[in-house]
Design an enzyme around this catalytic site. Structure first.
Site, mmCIF file in Angstrom:
data_model
loop_
_atom_site.group_PDB
_atom_site.id
_atom_site.type_symbol
_atom_site.label_atom_id
_atom_site.label_comp_id
_atom_site.label_asym_id
_atom_site.label_seq_id
_atom_site.Cartn_x
_atom_site.Cartn_y
_atom_site.Cartn_z
ATOM 1 N N GLY A 153 -7.263 9.453 10.376
ATOM 2 C CA GLY A 153 -7.458 9.521 11.821
ATOM 3 C C GLY A 153 -8.471 10.537 12.289
ATOM 4 O O GLY A 153 -8.650 10.735 13.494
ATOM 5 N N ASN A 173 -8.251 1.890 10.580
ATOM 6 C CA ASN A 173 -7.438 1.560 11.743
ATOM 7 C C ASN A 173 -7.931 2.303 12.973
ATOM 8 O O ASN A 173 -8.419 1.713 13.930
ATOM 9 C CB ASN A 173 -5.970 1.872 11.451
ATOM 10 C CG ASN A 173 -5.022 1.453 12.566
ATOM 11 O OD1 ASN A 173 -3.828 1.662 12.469
ATOM 12 N ND2 ASN A 173 -5.511 0.851 13.640
ATOM 13 N N LYS A 205 0.866 -1.181 0.000
ATOM 14 C CA LYS A 205 0.000 0.000 0.000
ATOM 15 C C LYS A 205 0.901 1.229 0.000
ATOM 16 O O LYS A 205 1.680 1.442 0.930
ATOM 17 C CB LYS A 205 -0.916 0.019 1.220
ATOM 18 C CG LYS A 205 -1.790 1.268 1.273
ATOM 19 C CD LYS A 205 -2.404 1.475 2.646
ATOM 20 C CE LYS A 205 -2.976 2.878 2.748
ATOM 21 N NZ LYS A 205 -3.323 3.240 4.141
#
Length: 264
Positions: free
Chosen positions: A166, A214, A105
């Site tokens: 995030g 994530n 990635k």
């Protein structure tokens, strides 16, 4: 339409039973990482080579002792790279550490505040890696034109952001994501910005082939439970997309038809 029970994600001719891809950072320890990943049902696990030990530090705990390459497809990523040279070097290191593994990635970031991709640098890095026979899944912005450029360059999957990495803001521009999906011939996976299960479901309802996340799992109050929620959301969103939603209407439409009804 008949929905196949074997509706699977295919990347580089490999078949995966889950359309949810997950990361390994930000958990309290490697055991929690293992538990959350198992709960998610993901079959592809992405690893930041510059931040995670997968064998390069012999005296440190090794992630691969918890997440086995025999059970999961390890997807090395170039998180933390801000230029072509560091991104390419990181992919080469990953190939060495993982015995010739060529699925990576790619992300080349523009600055540390926004973590938006640096598109010119990403294009350069992608071109080098494709020529070196890496199978490149590329992180990019939500620009439909750039998504096509990466596909034309030879990337095997394109991964537009939903929102900054995030941030947990969810999909900020669903129209662009839909346009990318409609014009793509390679898998499109939303990457970055998912905050909760409904965000993942929306990504799948837009027709995306998968979702990578994530922080949304790792920073939840209960990461293992959130991983389970994300698994269900991706599955539900995919089924809703395949089923085809009802048309939007400006006015009400009675749930029960009145034609032929008896009125006294």
């Amino acid at each position: 339409m008949t929905i196949s029970p074997k509706d699977t994600l295919i990347i580089d001719h490999q078949v995966y039973s889950s359309r949810l891809l997950v990361g390994t950072g930000k958990y309290k320890d490697l055991e929690e990482t293992r538990q959350a990943i198992e709960a998610s049902g993901a079959r592809i696990v992405t690893v930041a080579i510059r931040r995670t030990n997968i064998g390069q530090e012999k005296e440190e705990p090794n992630l691969l002792d918890y997440i086995s390459p025999d059970e999961f497809t390890i997807l090395p990523n170039t998180a933390g790279c801000f230029d072509v040279d560091s991104a390419v070097r990181t992919c080469r290191l990953a190939r060495e550490l993982l015995n010739g593994h060529d699925l990576v990635k790619l992300e080349v970031l523009g600055d540390k505040k926004t973590l938006f991709p640096d598109i010119p640098e990403t294009l350069k890095a992608a071109e080098i890696l494709v020529k070196e026979n890496f199978k490149v899944m590329v992180y990019t912005n939500d620009d439909p034109i750039m998504a096509l450029r990466f596909e034309e360059l030879g990337c095997i999957a394109v991964m537009p952001l939903a929102a900054p990495i995030g941030s947990g803001l969810g999909i900020r521009n669903p129209y662009n994501i839909r346009t990318i999906v409609e014009n793509a011939s390679v898998p499109i996976l939303v990457d970055a910005g998912v905050g909760t299960a409904s965000d993942a479901a929306i990504a799948m309802e837009l027709g995306c082939d998968g979702v990578l996340m994530n922080t949304a799992i790792a920073e939840a109050k209960n990461p293992v439970l959130m991983a389970t929620a994300m698994k269900k959301a991706v599955e539900a969103g995919r089924e809703a997309y395949l089923a085809g939603r009802m048309p939007r209407r400006a006015y009400a439409s009675a749930s029960s038809p009145i034609d032929g009804a008896f009125f006294s």
